[in-house]
Design a protein around this motif. Structure first.
Motif, PDB file in Angstrom:
ATOM      1  N   ILE A 120     -36.263  48.206  -4.083  1.00 48.98           N
ATOM      2  CA  ILE A 120     -36.967  49.495  -4.062  1.00 48.98           C
ATOM      3  C   ILE A 120     -38.470  49.282  -4.220  1.00 48.98           C
ATOM      4  O   ILE A 120     -39.269  49.985  -3.580  1.00 48.98           O
ATOM      5  CB  ILE A 120     -36.382  50.444  -5.122  1.00 48.98           C
ATOM      6  CG1 ILE A 120     -34.945  50.819  -4.722  1.00 48.98           C
ATOM      7  CG2 ILE A 120     -37.248  51.699  -5.275  1.00 48.98           C
ATOM      8  CD1 ILE A 120     -34.176  51.587  -5.768  1.00 48.98           C
ATOM      9  N   SER A 129     -41.062  50.688  -1.462  1.00 49.03           N
ATOM     10  CA  SER A 129     -41.992  51.734  -1.882  1.00 49.03           C
ATOM     11  C   SER A 129     -43.451  51.392  -1.578  1.00 49.03           C
ATOM     12  O   SER A 129     -44.337  52.223  -1.781  1.00 49.03           O
ATOM     13  CB  SER A 129     -41.847  51.997  -3.383  1.00 49.03           C
ATOM     14  OG  SER A 129     -42.344  50.895  -4.132  1.00 49.03           O
ATOM     15  N   ILE A 142     -39.240  54.014   2.341  1.00 47.82           N
ATOM     16  CA  ILE A 142     -38.260  54.813   1.598  1.00 47.82           C
ATOM     17  C   ILE A 142     -38.698  56.265   1.362  1.00 47.82           C
ATOM     18  O   ILE A 142     -37.865  57.115   1.054  1.00 47.82           O
ATOM     19  CB  ILE A 142     -37.895  54.127   0.262  1.00 47.82           C
ATOM     20  CG1 ILE A 142     -36.568  54.680  -0.271  1.00 47.82           C
ATOM     21  CG2 ILE A 142     -39.024  54.238  -0.743  1.00 47.82           C
ATOM     22  CD1 ILE A 142     -35.928  53.873  -1.364  1.00 47.82           C
ATOM     23  N   VAL A 175     -31.023  59.936   0.359  1.00 47.14           N
ATOM     24  CA  VAL A 175     -30.258  58.951  -0.396  1.00 47.14           C
ATOM     25  C   VAL A 175     -29.206  59.616  -1.280  1.00 47.14           C
ATOM     26  O   VAL A 175     -29.326  60.794  -1.642  1.00 47.14           O
ATOM     27  CB  VAL A 175     -31.151  58.057  -1.290  1.00 47.14           C
ATOM     28  CG1 VAL A 175     -32.176  57.297  -0.478  1.00 47.14           C
ATOM     29  CG2 VAL A 175     -31.825  58.860  -2.380  1.00 47.14           C
ATOM     30  N   TYR A 190     -26.027  57.944  -4.331  1.00 45.82           N
ATOM     31  CA  TYR A 190     -25.667  56.721  -5.056  1.00 45.82           C
ATOM     32  C   TYR A 190     -24.357  56.909  -5.799  1.00 45.82           C
ATOM     33  O   TYR A 190     -23.930  58.032  -6.097  1.00 45.82           O
ATOM     34  CB  TYR A 190     -26.780  56.326  -6.040  1.00 45.82           C
ATOM     35  CG  TYR A 190     -27.295  57.482  -6.846  1.00 45.82           C
ATOM     36  CD1 TYR A 190     -26.648  57.910  -7.996  1.00 45.82           C
ATOM     37  CD2 TYR A 190     -28.431  58.172  -6.443  1.00 45.82           C
ATOM     38  CE1 TYR A 190     -27.106  58.991  -8.727  1.00 45.82           C
ATOM     39  CE2 TYR A 190     -28.903  59.259  -7.160  1.00 45.82           C
ATOM     40  CZ  TYR A 190     -28.239  59.664  -8.303  1.00 45.82           C
ATOM     41  OH  TYR A 190     -28.691  60.749  -9.015  1.00 45.82           O
ATOM     42  N   LEU A 232     -31.440  55.208 -11.682  1.00 46.03           N
ATOM     43  CA  LEU A 232     -31.658  55.104 -10.241  1.00 46.03           C
ATOM     44  C   LEU A 232     -32.199  56.422  -9.694  1.00 46.03           C
ATOM     45  O   LEU A 232     -33.115  56.436  -8.864  1.00 46.03           O
ATOM     46  CB  LEU A 232     -30.364  54.697  -9.542  1.00 46.03           C
ATOM     47  CG  LEU A 232     -30.457  54.273  -8.089  1.00 46.03           C
ATOM     48  CD1 LEU A 232     -31.461  53.152  -7.891  1.00 46.03           C
ATOM     49  CD2 LEU A 232     -29.086  53.849  -7.578  1.00 46.03           C
ATOM     50  N   HIS A 233     -31.658  57.532 -10.172  1.00 44.97           N
ATOM     51  CA  HIS A 233     -32.156  58.844  -9.748  1.00 44.97           C
ATOM     52  C   HIS A 233     -33.644  58.967 -10.083  1.00 44.97           C
ATOM     53  O   HIS A 233     -34.446  59.386  -9.241  1.00 44.97           O
ATOM     54  CB  HIS A 233     -31.361  59.961 -10.433  1.00 44.97           C
ATOM     55  CG  HIS A 233     -31.768  61.319  -9.988  1.00 44.97           C
ATOM     56  ND1 HIS A 233     -31.137  61.985  -8.962  1.00 44.97           N
ATOM     57  CD2 HIS A 233     -32.767  62.143 -10.401  1.00 44.97           C
ATOM     58  CE1 HIS A 233     -31.717  63.150  -8.769  1.00 44.97           C
ATOM     59  NE2 HIS A 233     -32.709  63.274  -9.642  1.00 44.97           N
ATOM     60  N   LEU A 273     -35.680  56.602  -7.736  1.00 43.86           N
ATOM     61  CA  LEU A 273     -35.714  57.078  -6.355  1.00 43.86           C
ATOM     62  C   LEU A 273     -36.580  58.327  -6.213  1.00 43.86           C
ATOM     63  O   LEU A 273     -37.295  58.494  -5.221  1.00 43.86           O
ATOM     64  CB  LEU A 273     -34.292  57.335  -5.849  1.00 43.86           C
ATOM     65  CG  LEU A 273     -33.457  56.076  -5.641  1.00 43.86           C
ATOM     66  CD1 LEU A 273     -31.993  56.428  -5.424  1.00 43.86           C
ATOM     67  CD2 LEU A 273     -34.006  55.241  -4.490  1.00 43.86           C
ATOM     68  N   LYS A 274     -36.522  59.199  -7.184  1.00 50.08           N
ATOM     69  CA  LYS A 274     -37.378  60.386  -7.171  1.00 50.08           C
ATOM     70  C   LYS A 274     -38.847  59.971  -7.246  1.00 50.08           C
ATOM     71  O   LYS A 274     -39.688  60.500  -6.525  1.00 50.08           O
ATOM     72  CB  LYS A 274     -37.008  61.297  -8.340  1.00 50.08           C
ATOM     73  CG  LYS A 274     -37.767  62.589  -8.365  1.00 50.08           C
ATOM     74  CD  LYS A 274     -37.282  63.489  -9.480  1.00 50.08           C
ATOM     75  CE  LYS A 274     -38.078  64.786  -9.479  1.00 50.08           C
ATOM     76  NZ  LYS A 274     -37.650  65.674 -10.555  1.00 50.08           N
ATOM     77  N   ALA A 315     -38.030  59.386  -2.491  1.00 49.28           N
ATOM     78  CA  ALA A 315     -36.807  59.534  -1.694  1.00 49.28           C
ATOM     79  C   ALA A 315     -36.300  60.970  -1.806  1.00 49.28           C
ATOM     80  O   ALA A 315     -36.592  61.678  -2.781  1.00 49.28           O
ATOM     81  CB  ALA A 315     -35.745  58.552  -2.175  1.00 49.28           C
ATOM     82  N   ILE A 369     -33.231  62.983  -2.493  1.00 54.44           N
ATOM     83  CA  ILE A 369     -31.954  62.685  -3.136  1.00 54.44           C
ATOM     84  C   ILE A 369     -30.970  63.836  -2.973  1.00 54.44           C
ATOM     85  O   ILE A 369     -31.311  64.992  -3.212  1.00 54.44           O
ATOM     86  CB  ILE A 369     -32.164  62.387  -4.639  1.00 54.44           C
ATOM     87  CG1 ILE A 369     -33.197  61.267  -4.820  1.00 54.44           C
ATOM     88  CG2 ILE A 369     -30.853  62.032  -5.311  1.00 54.44           C
ATOM     89  CD1 ILE A 369     -33.702  61.120  -6.240  1.00 54.44           C
TER      90      ILE A 369
END
Length: 188
Positions: free
Chosen positions: A89, A93, A107, A112, A114, A130-131, A134-135, A139, A141
């Protein structure tokens, strides 16, 4: 046909999370082209070497960019994600062109979701972290709950992932929600 890239957070040969990826792939294949991302050769991120073109990062960025969605499936390490997922990631990124964030990253805005196979926590720690990550990297989500599968001590003694009927229903629902999420976004 929409393309979904499955990213497994374990390189272990008989990883339970990779086995879950195989199950998820079967649920998605009727509506999507599904492949697994191979990133075992990705070096740890080093800003000094960030823009030295390598075939590995170029290939990974291309596969991610060309996909309509990413499905991360990862074990939980000490309440969080494995270093290989964070490293991937981190690479994704970064700007694709040196110092040109306005041209985007591989990304940003990528759709996404998960899931996780872990102990009794069902990977809640890794899914939460992970949330958050990714935020942070931008990403897009899926808002539906992610699936976490709990393994018992007996389950860990077997190399084969045993998925309950209830977990199969939850995986199926997450797959349907993700397909809808991707199609809705790609038709907008």
């Amino acid at each position: 046909m929409n393309k979904i890239l499955i990213i497994v957070g374990s390189f272990r040969k008989d990883s339970y999370n990779h086995q879950l990826g195989d199950v998820i792939k079967r649920y998605l294949e009727k509506d999507c082209e599904v492949t697994f991302l191979d990133y075992q050769d990705l070096v740890f991120f080093n800003q000094d070497e960030e823009f030295i073109s390598t075939t590995v990062i170029d290939r990974i960025r291309k596969e991610v960019t060309e996909s309509d969605g990413l499905w991360f499936i990862t074990p939980e390490y000490n309440g969080s994600y494995p270093a290989i997922i964070k490293n991937l990631i981190d690479w994704l990124s970064r700007p694709i062109v040196l110092n040109q964030y306005e041209n985007g990253t591989a990304i940003i805005d990528k759709r996404v979701t998960y899931s996780s196979v872990a102990g009794k926590s069902k990977g809640m720690g890794v899914r939460d972290k992970l949330h958050e990550l990714l935020k942070f990297v931008g990403a897009d989500i899926l808002n539906a709950p992610s699936v976490g599968i709990a393994l018992t001590r007996e389950d860990f003694a077997s190399p084969i992932l045993n998925i309950s009927e209830n977990d199969k229903v939850l995986i199926s629902k997450q797959a349907e929600a993700f397909i809808t999420f991707i199609k809705k976004e790609s038709n907008a």
